[in-house]
Design a protein around this motif. Structure first.
Motif, PDB file in Angstrom:
ATOM      1  N   THR A   3       0.645  -1.158  -0.190  1.00  0.00           N
ATOM      2  CA  THR A   3       0.476   0.053  -0.107  1.00  0.00           C
ATOM      3  C   THR A   3       1.039   1.588   0.235  1.00  0.00           C
ATOM      4  OG1 THR A   3      -0.060   0.359   2.647  1.00  0.00           O
ATOM      5  CG2 THR A   3      -1.772  -1.237   1.321  1.00  0.00           C
ATOM      6  N   VAL A   4       0.499   2.406  -0.087  1.00  0.00           N
ATOM      7  CA  VAL A   4       0.876   3.599  -0.126  1.00  0.00           C
ATOM      8  C   VAL A   4       1.884   3.792   1.305  1.00  0.00           C
ATOM      9  CG1 VAL A   4       0.600   5.965  -0.527  1.00  0.00           C
ATOM     10  CG2 VAL A   4      -0.823   4.729  -1.760  1.00  0.00           C
ATOM     11  N   LEU A   5       1.373   3.679   2.120  1.00  0.00           N
ATOM     12  CA  LEU A   5       1.797   3.818   3.425  1.00  0.00           C
ATOM     13  C   LEU A   5       2.799   3.028   4.423  1.00  0.00           C
ATOM     14  CD1 LEU A   5      -1.370   4.781   5.979  1.00  0.00           C
ATOM     15  CD2 LEU A   5       0.440   5.927   5.192  1.00  0.00           C
ATOM     16  N   GLU A   6       2.782   1.145   2.855  1.00  0.00           N
ATOM     17  CA  GLU A   6       3.379   1.057   3.183  1.00  0.00           C
ATOM     18  C   GLU A   6       5.109   1.736   2.854  1.00  0.00           C
ATOM     19  OE1 GLU A   6       1.257  -2.973   4.668  1.00  0.00           O
ATOM     20  OE2 GLU A   6       1.545  -2.661   1.883  1.00  0.00           O
ATOM     21  N   THR A   7       5.124   1.916   1.327  1.00  0.00           N
ATOM     22  CA  THR A   7       5.831   2.525   1.816  1.00  0.00           C
ATOM     23  C   THR A   7       6.276   4.214   1.760  1.00  0.00           C
ATOM     24  OG1 THR A   7       4.811   3.970  -0.553  1.00  0.00           O
ATOM     25  CG2 THR A   7       4.940   1.761  -0.854  1.00  0.00           C
ATOM     26  N   TYR A   8       5.200   4.362   2.288  1.00  0.00           N
ATOM     27  CA  TYR A   8       6.425   5.670   3.145  1.00  0.00           C
ATOM     28  C   TYR A   8       7.352   6.307   3.986  1.00  0.00           C
ATOM     29  CZ  TYR A   8       5.658  10.009   5.479  1.00  0.00           C
ATOM     30  OH  TYR A   8       5.861  10.901   5.763  1.00  0.00           O
ATOM     31  N   ILE A   9       8.610   6.433   3.731  1.00  0.00           N
ATOM     32  CA  ILE A   9       9.935   6.341   4.708  1.00  0.00           C
ATOM     33  C   ILE A   9      10.145   7.915   3.981  1.00  0.00           C
ATOM     34  CG2 ILE A   9      12.224   5.813   4.595  1.00  0.00           C
ATOM     35  CD1 ILE A   9      11.679   3.455   2.662  1.00  0.00           C
ATOM     36  N   GLU A  10      10.487   8.375   5.874  1.00  0.00           N
ATOM     37  CA  GLU A  10      10.978   9.674   6.526  1.00  0.00           C
ATOM     38  C   GLU A  10      12.521   8.904   6.895  1.00  0.00           C
ATOM     39  OE1 GLU A  10       8.278  11.872   8.418  1.00  0.00           O
ATOM     40  OE2 GLU A  10       8.966  11.097  10.181  1.00  0.00           O
ATOM     41  N   ASN A  11      13.361  10.106   6.666  1.00  0.00           N
ATOM     42  CA  ASN A  11      14.855   9.861   7.024  1.00  0.00           C
ATOM     43  C   ASN A  11      15.502  11.320   7.539  1.00  0.00           C
ATOM     44  OD1 ASN A  11      16.362   8.613   7.929  1.00  0.00           O
ATOM     45  ND2 ASN A  11      17.781   8.371   6.200  1.00  0.00           N
ATOM     46  N   ARG A  12      16.107  11.642   8.468  1.00  0.00           N
ATOM     47  CA  ARG A  12      16.644  12.766   8.547  1.00  0.00           C
ATOM     48  C   ARG A  12      17.894  12.987   8.965  1.00  0.00           C
ATOM     49  NH1 ARG A  12      12.597  12.142  11.882  1.00  0.00           N
ATOM     50  NH2 ARG A  12      11.170  13.758  11.985  1.00  0.00           N
TER      51      ARG A  12
END
Length: 147
Positions: A3-12
């Motif tokens: 799903t879209v949310l399963e591909t959501y990644i954020e990094n800092r």
């Protein structure tokens, strides 16, 4: 199917002096590299295959990210073709002490799934199963259409 949310990644990334230009803010090339790396990771999570960059759409730098702030990069898959994966990328500056964020750059990128011989391979269809996922996807599709 992911799903879209399963591909959501954020990094800092903490912006250090070695990431900066002569003005004391993040060099644009570093921001592009971080965006591209995270975009590829999101595409690979979606495709279940190695993905390579096919296109990075226009990137507009809205404001700098000063040394000492963090560069916050977000990526998620919003559409797919037969072998291609479209990823929405957003960058922001973040004051790590306060959590305050401010948009700095964005892009719509395309990655292609490849096998071990680097030949394109099919990818699944994009699905959403939550309101948030659908809002992210629709916002990206609408934004892409306005470009």
């Amino acid at each position: 199917m992911p799903t879209v949310l399963e591909t959501y990644i954020e990094n800092r990334w903490m912006v250090q002096p070695n990431h900066s230009n002569h003005l004391g803010s993040t060099h644009g090339g570093n921001v592009l590299k971080w965006m591209d790396e995270l975009g590829a990771m999101s595409a690979m999570r979606f495709a279940g295959e190695t993905c390579v960059t096919a296109r990075m759409d226009q990137v507009n730098f809205k404001r700098p990210i000063p040394v000492g702030d963090t560069a916050l990069i977000e990526a998620f898959v919003y559409d797919a073709g037969e072998t291609s994966v479209k990823v929405r990328l957003r960058a922001a500056r973040e004051n790590i002490r306060t959590g305050e964020t401010e948009s700095t750059a964005e892009s719509y990128s395309v990655y292609v799934a490849v096998d071990e011989d680097r030949n394109p391979v099919p990818v699944p269809d994009v699905t959403t199963d939550t309101d948030r996922g659908e809002r992210l996807r629709q916002g990206a599709l609408d934004g892409e259409a306005k470009r």
